[in-house]
Design a protein around this motif. Structure first.
Motif: not given
Length: 311
Positions: A190-192, A197-199, A291-302, A304-310
């Motif tokens: 369900l994540d980007a 895997t993560h807590w 910096g402000p242009e962040l790319n999360c290496r963790q998952g997206r909250e359920c 908003c799947r597909g809304r966040g940047r992976g």
């Protein structure tokens, strides 16, 4: 204030800790965002800063070491860290930092489950763990995002006695015998794409929108805007994710959650101790890029799947 006055049940999240490459910047950031008070600790304790709300411990912030990755760590309670370390290894987990005394505060270790999710173990000494929960600025819920729900459930069951109960097609509650649910697990699918895997930790706040605005004002980055909905026992409300630290910091991410139903109490608390309406902001790691242009290496909250940047 929902205070924790009895020991945490084995396997329940009892402490959260941020590893930061700029500890003072992190302390300043969370003081402004959540009202935390804390200062760097002595070198012999790894510099651990115990952050407090109204004099009660809610989280730790420690300086990054060469072998660390920036981010938040969920620590699970144990009455014997050394025995838990052996159980982790026997169940197929990996010990990243062996059990070590943190002065007289407690004994801790860092590990990864077989799917790769990093977690801590805390055996309390003078520091029992989080002394306040379900309060604005304090922890209120935890989530495990994993590539193999059944295998992860089996691992945490063997090591901590945690049981997983499916309550939704893609949602399982986690609990130990005789206690209310204290966490949940979700499939990583369900994540980007590319998310490890993560807590994930949730912190309560009074208003998600104003918290997101404050985060942005302090130089944090909103990874997705506030949204409504959800299936968590801690409430089906409003939440958002954002970069947790300033431009020159490798930042953790944050997820906010505004509960419209009562929060689930800690396993050590009576149900009446839970707050009614809350908003949670949770930081997760590791890592986000600088910096402000962040790319999360963790998952997206359920929701908003597909809304966040992976990543």
């Amino acid at each position: 204030m929902p205070e924790v006055t009895t020991p945490y049940a084995t396997g329940t999240p009892c402490w959260v800790e941020l590893r930061s490459k700029d500890q003072q910047a992190s302390l300043d950031f969370y003081r402004e965002l959540f009202g935390w008070q804390g200062k760097p600790g002595p070198a012999e304790l790894g510099g651990l800063a115990v952050c407090e709300l109204s004099g009660k411990a809610v989280a730790g912030i420690v300086p990054l070491t060469a072998s660390d990755a920036t981010g938040w760590t969920t620590c699970l309670a144990s009455t014997d860290a050394d025995a838990t370390q052996k159980a982790i290894t026997a169940a197929g987990g990996t010990i990243l930092i062996p059990a070590v005394d943190v002065g007289d505060r407690g004994r801790a270790l860092l590990a990864a489950d077989p799917q790769g999710a990093v977690f801590g173990v805390w055996q309390p000494g003078t520091l029992s763990g989080m002394q306040v929960v379900h309060e604005a600025g304090a922890q209120t819920w935890s989530e495990l995002h994993t590539s193999e729900v059944s295998a992860a459930a089996a691992f945490y069951g063997k090591v901590f006695g945690i049981k997983a109960k499916k309550v939704h097609d893609t949602y399982w509650e986690l609990r130990v015998d005789g206690h209310y649910p204290f966490a949940s697990t979700l499939p990583l699918s369900l994540d980007a794409p590319g998310t490890p895997t993560h807590w994930l930790t949730y912190f309560a706040v009074d208003d998600v929108d104003s918290t997101v605005a404050a985060l942005s004002k302090q130089g944090g980055t909103v990874l997705f805007p506030p949204v409504d909905g959800g299936v968590r026992p801690c409430g089906a409300g409003r939440r958002s994710a954002g970069g947790a630290l300033r431009r020159d910091e490798t930042a953790a991410a944050a997820v906010s959650h505004s509960a419209k139903t009562k929060a689930a109490p800690r396993p050590t608390e009576p149900r009446s101790a839970a707050t009614g309406r809350s908003v949670a902001t949770a930081a997760r790691g590791p890592l986000l890029t600088d910096g402000p242009e962040l790319n999360c290496r963790q998952g997206r909250e359920c929701s908003c799947r597909g809304r966040g940047r992976g990543s």
